[in-house]
Design an enzyme around this catalytic site. Sequence first.
Site, PDB file in Angstrom:
ATOM      1  N   GLN A  52       1.009  -1.177  -0.121  1.00 15.00           N
ATOM      2  CA  GLN A  52      -0.042  -0.018   0.131  1.00 15.00           C
ATOM      3  C   GLN A  52       1.019   1.187   0.001  1.00 15.00           C
ATOM      4  O   GLN A  52       0.202   2.327  -0.355  1.00 15.00           O
ATOM      5  CB  GLN A  52      -0.812   0.223   1.255  1.00 15.00           C
ATOM      6  CG  GLN A  52      -1.942  -1.133   1.114  1.00 15.00           C
ATOM      7  CD  GLN A  52      -2.860  -1.181   2.409  1.00 15.00           C
ATOM      8  OE1 GLN A  52      -1.990  -0.582   3.482  1.00 15.00           O
ATOM      9  NE2 GLN A  52      -4.022  -1.659   2.398  1.00 15.00           N
ATOM     10  N   GLU A 191      -1.747  -9.425  11.304  1.00 14.93           N
ATOM     11  CA  GLU A 191      -3.054  -9.698  11.882  1.00 14.93           C
ATOM     12  C   GLU A 191      -3.388 -11.102  11.499  1.00 14.93           C
ATOM     13  O   GLU A 191      -4.517 -11.556  10.779  1.00 14.93           O
ATOM     14  CB  GLU A 191      -4.214  -8.745  11.010  1.00 14.93           C
ATOM     15  CG  GLU A 191      -4.038  -7.282  11.346  1.00 14.93           C
ATOM     16  CD  GLU A 191      -4.699  -6.493  10.726  1.00 14.93           C
ATOM     17  OE1 GLU A 191      -5.767  -6.856   9.838  1.00 14.93           O
ATOM     18  OE2 GLU A 191      -5.076  -5.188  10.861  1.00 14.93           O
TER      19      GLU A 191
END
Length: 214
Positions: A52, A191
């Site tokens: 990103q 995560e």
Amino acid sequence: MSGGDAIARRALIQGAVGAAAAPVLLGNAPAPARRKPAPKGFLWGAAISAHQSEGNNTNSDAWLAENIEPTLFKERSGDACDSYHRYDQDFALAQQLGLNCYRLGIEWARIEPSEGHFSNAELDHYARVLTACRARGLAPVVTLSHFTVPLWFAKRGGFEVADAPQLFARYCAKVAERLGGLMHLVTTFNEANIGLLVSLFPQSEAGAKLQRAA
């Protein structure tokens, strides 16, 4: 996060740094508040996802997914905020904010752009990134997989193929061999508990699907 969002975030952080410094420059700095010190070794930092933020991760599955038509993505990552080249500017902002660590990702698709072929140039690049991070007084916290994988790995079935763990471990070993001494902490997957977190929010569409599948 789109490339435009990433650029806007950098501008926002720069503005915040400037705003924080303004009272000092004007001679109107507020009296320091009494604060309880953090425990010794406590890490307070910022975090980014390589895909990103770096931009132009053209050998990844996400890049293909962004650029095919039709696509689920509203905006392509493109150059993103060009952290691939401007990483030291990001570290400088974190340093100015008084942070002491910086979580960043290493892109598997850059390190192993085709199966079994590893890029020494990209390993050297990430060595420069981690060295620059440390030079700013920031402890580098490295994520080895932040949702994106090499396109060749995705084409063969991704992590659902029986030998996928061995292929991922091979990549991790290459990174550890070259960069291990420059890392402060490392996590394999971003995560990893996302399934549990989603299940805690049954009102979300993803949470409802997990509950139905259980």
